[in-house]
Every structure is written in structure tokens, then in C-alpha cells.
Write a protein that holds these residues in place. Structure first.
Motif, PDB file in Angstrom:
ATOM      1  N   SER A 213      47.989  35.983  73.881  1.00 49.85           N
ATOM      2  CA  SER A 213      48.765  37.188  73.620  1.00 49.85           C
ATOM      3  C   SER A 213      49.628  37.609  74.812  1.00 49.85           C
ATOM      4  O   SER A 213      50.452  38.496  74.682  1.00 49.85           O
ATOM      5  CB  SER A 213      47.835  38.343  73.242  1.00 49.85           C
ATOM      6  N   ASP A 214      49.421  36.999  75.987  1.00 47.46           N
ATOM      7  CA  ASP A 214      50.216  37.402  77.145  1.00 47.46           C
ATOM      8  C   ASP A 214      50.371  36.214  78.086  1.00 47.46           C
ATOM      9  O   ASP A 214      49.843  35.128  77.854  1.00 47.46           O
ATOM     10  CB  ASP A 214      49.565  38.578  77.872  1.00 47.46           C
ATOM     11  N   ASP A 215      51.120  36.456  79.153  1.00 44.65           N
ATOM     12  CA  ASP A 215      51.419  35.397  80.114  1.00 44.65           C
ATOM     13  C   ASP A 215      50.449  35.396  81.301  1.00 44.65           C
ATOM     14  O   ASP A 215      50.598  34.585  82.209  1.00 44.65           O
ATOM     15  CB  ASP A 215      52.855  35.537  80.636  1.00 44.65           C
ATOM     16  N   VAL A 216      49.502  36.321  81.327  1.00 45.97           N
ATOM     17  CA  VAL A 216      48.525  36.368  82.414  1.00 45.97           C
ATOM     18  C   VAL A 216      47.445  35.329  82.135  1.00 45.97           C
ATOM     19  O   VAL A 216      46.778  35.385  81.104  1.00 45.97           O
ATOM     20  CB  VAL A 216      47.908  37.775  82.528  1.00 45.97           C
ATOM     21  N   PHE A 217      47.298  34.375  83.026  1.00 43.73           N
ATOM     22  CA  PHE A 217      46.299  33.340  82.779  1.00 43.73           C
ATOM     23  C   PHE A 217      44.965  33.718  83.401  1.00 43.73           C
ATOM     24  O   PHE A 217      44.890  34.527  84.332  1.00 43.73           O
ATOM     25  CB  PHE A 217      46.780  31.981  83.284  1.00 43.73           C
ATOM     26  N   THR A 218      43.920  33.143  82.856  1.00 48.77           N
ATOM     27  CA  THR A 218      42.559  33.424  83.308  1.00 48.77           C
ATOM     28  C   THR A 218      41.942  32.158  83.879  1.00 48.77           C
ATOM     29  O   THR A 218      41.967  31.101  83.247  1.00 48.77           O
ATOM     30  CB  THR A 218      41.688  33.940  82.156  1.00 48.77           C
ATOM     31  N   ILE A 219      41.405  32.282  85.086  1.00 48.35           N
ATOM     32  CA  ILE A 219      40.676  31.193  85.723  1.00 48.35           C
ATOM     33  C   ILE A 219      39.192  31.391  85.428  1.00 48.35           C
ATOM     34  O   ILE A 219      38.640  32.457  85.687  1.00 48.35           O
ATOM     35  CB  ILE A 219      40.907  31.196  87.256  1.00 48.35           C
ATOM     36  N   LEU A 220      38.572  30.370  84.881  1.00 50.82           N
ATOM     37  CA  LEU A 220      37.152  30.448  84.542  1.00 50.82           C
ATOM     38  C   LEU A 220      36.365  29.444  85.368  1.00 50.82           C
ATOM     39  O   LEU A 220      36.813  28.321  85.600  1.00 50.82           O
ATOM     40  CB  LEU A 220      36.931  30.141  83.063  1.00 50.82           C
ATOM     41  N   SER A 221      35.194  29.857  85.797  1.00 50.91           N
ATOM     42  CA  SER A 221      34.290  28.944  86.487  1.00 50.91           C
ATOM     43  C   SER A 221      32.868  29.388  86.200  1.00 50.91           C
ATOM     44  O   SER A 221      32.584  30.587  86.106  1.00 50.91           O
ATOM     45  CB  SER A 221      34.560  28.960  87.994  1.00 50.91           C
ATOM     46  N   LEU A 246      51.309  35.938  91.888  1.00 48.07           N
ATOM     47  CA  LEU A 246      50.970  35.432  90.563  1.00 48.07           C
ATOM     48  C   LEU A 246      50.045  36.405  89.838  1.00 48.07           C
ATOM     49  O   LEU A 246      49.170  37.030  90.443  1.00 48.07           O
ATOM     50  CB  LEU A 246      50.283  34.072  90.680  1.00 48.07           C
ATOM     51  N   GLU A 247      50.224  36.513  88.529  1.00 49.29           N
ATOM     52  CA  GLU A 247      49.373  37.381  87.709  1.00 49.29           C
ATOM     53  C   GLU A 247      48.261  36.535  87.087  1.00 49.29           C
ATOM     54  O   GLU A 247      48.527  35.541  86.408  1.00 49.29           O
ATOM     55  CB  GLU A 247      50.197  38.051  86.610  1.00 49.29           C
ATOM     56  N   PHE A 248      47.043  36.928  87.305  1.00 47.83           N
ATOM     57  CA  PHE A 248      45.910  36.151  86.802  1.00 47.83           C
ATOM     58  C   PHE A 248      44.646  37.022  86.839  1.00 47.83           C
ATOM     59  O   PHE A 248      44.613  38.098  87.452  1.00 47.83           O
ATOM     60  CB  PHE A 248      45.683  34.901  87.661  1.00 47.83           C
ATOM     61  N   ASN A 249      43.630  36.530  86.179  1.00 44.77           N
ATOM     62  CA  ASN A 249      42.279  37.060  86.305  1.00 44.77           C
ATOM     63  C   ASN A 249      41.354  35.881  86.552  1.00 44.77           C
ATOM     64  O   ASN A 249      41.629  34.757  86.104  1.00 44.77           O
ATOM     65  CB  ASN A 249      41.835  37.789  85.032  1.00 44.77           C
ATOM     66  N   CYS A 250      40.250  36.126  87.216  1.00 45.23           N
ATOM     67  CA  CYS A 250      39.264  35.074  87.468  1.00 45.23           C
ATOM     68  C   CYS A 250      37.893  35.586  87.056  1.00 45.23           C
ATOM     69  O   CYS A 250      37.466  36.671  87.484  1.00 45.23           O
ATOM     70  CB  CYS A 250      39.260  34.683  88.938  1.00 45.23           C
ATOM     71  N   LEU A 251      37.212  34.826  86.247  1.00 45.24           N
ATOM     72  CA  LEU A 251      35.873  35.188  85.776  1.00 45.24           C
ATOM     73  C   LEU A 251      34.900  34.089  86.177  1.00 45.24           C
ATOM     74  O   LEU A 251      35.081  32.925  85.817  1.00 45.24           O
ATOM     75  CB  LEU A 251      35.871  35.364  84.253  1.00 45.24           C
ATOM     76  N   ILE A 252      33.878  34.472  86.929  1.00 42.14           N
ATOM     77  CA  ILE A 252      32.873  33.526  87.406  1.00 42.14           C
ATOM     78  C   ILE A 252      31.558  33.843  86.708  1.00 42.14           C
ATOM     79  O   ILE A 252      30.997  34.927  86.874  1.00 42.14           O
ATOM     80  CB  ILE A 252      32.696  33.610  88.935  1.00 42.14           C
ATOM     81  N   GLY A 253      31.073  32.894  85.921  1.00 46.12           N
ATOM     82  CA  GLY A 253      29.824  33.087  85.192  1.00 46.12           C
ATOM     83  C   GLY A 253      28.666  32.395  85.890  1.00 46.12           C
ATOM     84  O   GLY A 253      28.779  31.241  86.295  1.00 46.12           O
ATOM     85  N   GLY A 254      27.558  33.097  86.047  1.00 46.03           N
ATOM     86  CA  GLY A 254      26.393  32.482  86.663  1.00 46.03           C
ATOM     87  C   GLY A 254      25.661  33.451  87.575  1.00 46.03           C
ATOM     88  O   GLY A 254      26.138  34.550  87.866  1.00 46.03           O
ATOM     89  N   SER A 255      24.517  33.027  88.012  1.00 47.51           N
ATOM     90  CA  SER A 255      23.713  33.822  88.939  1.00 47.51           C
ATOM     91  C   SER A 255      23.164  32.893  90.007  1.00 47.51           C
ATOM     92  O   SER A 255      23.187  31.667  89.862  1.00 47.51           O
ATOM     93  CB  SER A 255      22.565  34.520  88.203  1.00 47.51           C
TER      94      SER A 255
END
Length: 294
Positions: A213-221, A246-255
Motif C-alpha cells: 500500500s505504500d513505498d516504505v519498505f520493511t526490513i524483517l529479521s 531512506l524511509e523504512f521500518n525494521c522489525l526484529i523477531g526473537g528473544s
């Protein structure tokens, strides 16, 4: 009947995924663990059932331990004394390792005595350190074949009686060509080395199609929050991307044990609005959904 020996049952996704495939193939097995896990990485019913059926060695029952140490020399005869001699005088990496391996020899006797009348056909250890030592001596006492799969920490930082395990194994599962060469360098028979790569179930791990829906990319790890996973470098890279506009979000999953350090770094770099740590381990079944968000 194969007896699998593990440090903590299906706490490791590797253990759970591999043994579930053994189960699907109809191969009879018993899953053993030095300790049962408090948590594990699957939420499916088969995983809960497998965990319930796992045979846990610890905690040791004092009275049973005393009787097993009295009975083992009687039941296992010469094998007991040759294995004990190895535990006392075999090649070891350090004095600490020698003491640890000797303790695990007695744990193996404790485990093997009840199995003598219903012996497994083979004993396989996932990871080659503590559980691998119990598996090796258990197989020695019971006079059955033994094998193991080595990974990383068990072959390097926490190496225990590795040369004896290489020499006594009927075969060794190598998870890469590097591992195969590592064992060959230590005198392993190449014919005993079987490469089984760390594969993925492509019916489960596949992209989930969704519209953007938008041009902001998401970095996942995703992964356990420990130094070797490289999350510090990822967060610092996010700082560089922010500085370049740069426009982005980063989501890091884990503990994991590095979580507090990573959160501090996010704060120091003023990335609170861009980098998010979930602080929760991902269940295996949830990984495809998580990864489709990028």
C-alpha cells in the motif's frame, strides 16, 4: 528402535523438525532429553504430544542412581570397565572436560541399566557435547551402534571427548561440507560421513502474497538474540539508512540474552521510531506470516 539423545528435547527447532520427519516416515524412536524444556518452538498438537512423551533423564533419582551404579558392572561386564577406563584416561580437551565426561559416564550407566532388556537398535545424539557423551557411553554399555550430529558450539566452545566420539561413531551426520572436512581433518573415515543440509519445508516456508500500500519498505529479521546472529550490525545499518534519508521500518523477531543491549543501541542511535524488537521467540508455525510482512 532408535533412541534419540538431546540436551533439551524439542526446545531446539532443529530437533523437533528432524524428529517429526522421522515420525512421519514411520521409523520407531524414543526421544530422550537430559532435561525437558520449559518452552519449545512449536505450537502444533504433535509437538505437545512429542514433548509429553519425551523421556527425561534429569533430575536423577538418588536411590535409583545408587542401584544403577551397583548393577551396571554386573549387567554390562567388561564393557563397563572398558568404558570407565576411557572416561578416566581417554583423550580429553582439559581436566574440566575429563571430570564432566566421567560424570556423564555414570549418568549413561543410570540411563542404560533400565534399557538392557529392551535395547535400542541404535542411539543417535543431536549435538555432540553433554548429550553426545551420555549417548556414546550408553551405546558402549548396551553394545549398540552410536552416531551424532555436530553443529557449532558443541564442536568448538563446549567440545567434550570429540575425538572418541568421532572414532566410535558408526556414522556422523554433517550439516555442511565444512563439517565433513572438519571431521576428516580429525581422522574420520569419509565413508562414515553423511551430509544432511539444514533444509526448509517449502510447503510451510513460502511467501504469502499481499498487496503493497505504500513505498516504505520493511526490513524483517528473526532469530535468537545472541551476538553471533549479527543484530548489532543490522541496527547500525539501519542508522546508516536513516542518515541517508531512506524511509523504512525494521522489525526484529526473537528473544535472547542480547535483548537489553540491542534495545540500548536502538536508543543510542535514536531509532525508536524505526526499529522494533518483539522480545518474543517466534513459534515455527508463525514464521511464514511474520516474514510475509516485509
Amino acid at each position: 528402535m532408535i533412541h534419540y539423545m538431546t540436551a533439551d528435547g524439542i526446545a531446539s527447532p532443529w530437533n523437533a523438525n528432524e524428529i517429526s520427519r522421522v515420525q512421519l516416515a514411520g521409523i520407531p524412536f524414543t526421544l530422550n532429553a537430559l532435561r525437558k524444556p520449559d518452552n519449545f518452538s512449536h505450537e502444533a498438537a504433535w509437538a505437545h504430544k512429542m514433548n509429553d512423551e519425551t523421556v527425561s533423564i534429569y533430575p536423577l533419582h538418588p536411590l535409583r542412581l545408587v542401584f544403577s551404579l551397583i548393577q551396571a558392572p554386573i549387567y554390562f561386564h567388561g564393557r563397563y570397565f572398558t568404558a570407565l577406563f576411557n572416561a578416566l584416561f581417554g583423550r580429553r580437551e582439559s581436566l574440566h572436560v575429563r571430570i564432566t565426561a566421567l560424570v556423564h559416564f555414570f549418568v549413561a550407566a543410570y540411563w542404560a541399566v533400565p534399557l538392557r532388556n529392551n535395547k535400542p537398535d541404535h542411539i543417535h545424539s543431536q549435538w555432540a557435547h553433554s548429550g553426545g557423551t551420555v549417548a556414546m557411553y550408553g551405546a558402549w554399555l548396551l553394545d549398540v551402534t552410536f552416531s551424532f550430529t555436530g553443529h557449532a558450539i558443541d564442536l568448538f566452545r563446549h567440545r567434550v571427548a570429540l575425538q572418541d566420539k568421532i572414532d566410535r561413531a558408526a556414522f556422523i551426520i554433517c550439516i555442511s561440507d565444512f563439517h565433513r572436512n572438519f571431521y576428516i581433518d580429525r581422522g574420520a573415515d569419509p565413508d562414515k560421513l553423511v551430509i544432511v543440509y539444514c533444509g526448509l519445508d517449502l510447503s510451510l516456508f513460502k511467501p504469502v502474497e499481499k498487496s503493497r500500500s505504500d513505498d516504505v519498505f520493511t526490513i524483517l529479521s528473526a532469530g535468537r538474540l545472541v551476538e553471533k546472529k549479527g543484530f548489532v550490525q543490522l541496527i547500525r545499518a539501519c542508522g546508516l539508512l536513516r542518515d541517508r534519508g531512506l524511509e523504512f521500518n525494521c522489525l526484529i523477531g526473537g528473544s535472547g540474552p542480547q535483548e537489553a543491549e540491542l534495545r540500548r543501541l536502538v536508543g543510542e542511535l535514536k531509532l525508536e521510531n524505526l526499529v522494533t524488537l518483539t522480545g518474543k521467540a517466534l513459534k515455527q508455525e508463525r514464521i511464514p506470516e511474520f516474514m510475509s510482512g516485509g
